[in-house]
Design a protein around this motif. Sequence first.
Motif: not given
Length: 234
Positions: A188-201, A214-217
């Motif tokens: 996939y080509a996506k924007r990635l952004q870190r946040n408190f819960d993990g990484v947003s795609i 989520p962080r655990d995945r």
Amino acid sequence: MSYVESDAKGETNQEHPIPSQGIGCFRERLKTAMTSHSLRGFSKLCGLSEATLRSYLSGATYPTLDRLMLISEASKVDPQWLAFGTEVDIPTEVKGMDDYAFVPLYDAQCSAGDGAWNEGCRVLTHISFTRYSLRKQGLTPDHLSAIRIDGDSMEPDLHSGDTVLIDHTRIAIEGEGIYILRLDGHLYAKRLQRNFDGVSIISSNKEYREVVVPRDRLAELEIVGRAVWSAGWL
């Protein structure tokens, strides 16, 4: 099989020994060969009119063999591959072209599965960049590759069929940017952004919802590299 040259003078229905399966995909190979050029720029480079090239790209007409060679020489692709789709080994260095680097363009749809991201992929062609322009961006040719975007999830930033250049050294999320990632065996080509819960795609197209890993995945999220350049047809 008739081969009609769109700007030939007084010549129509010229016969050429090119099989129909080669002709059927010629316009796609031509698009690939022209990826790093604008239509106007490539027209000047190969000496054919823009109208002629548009006719080839639409599939309305096909070039005669002499014009096929002009396109091949201008795009630095093998004429046999251009005409027939035959697999060839394209050198990463061309004699007399020391100022240029040649980056492989992969068939991205072959990139799903286990192992290395490009394992089993087919190299469609190579895209030329000046070494100076790459150095200015802090890029090293050996760490670059290119793929084509499939789908509309990143519109209007990236359109289906656009080519993106990937820097494989940038696999850590640096602020917000467009990355090529593999998740569940798919690219996939996506924007990635870190946040408190993990990484947003994040998809640019608002019709697609944001997904949070989520962080655990996070171990399941494989970042292939960061997109550093893109090009497509207007």
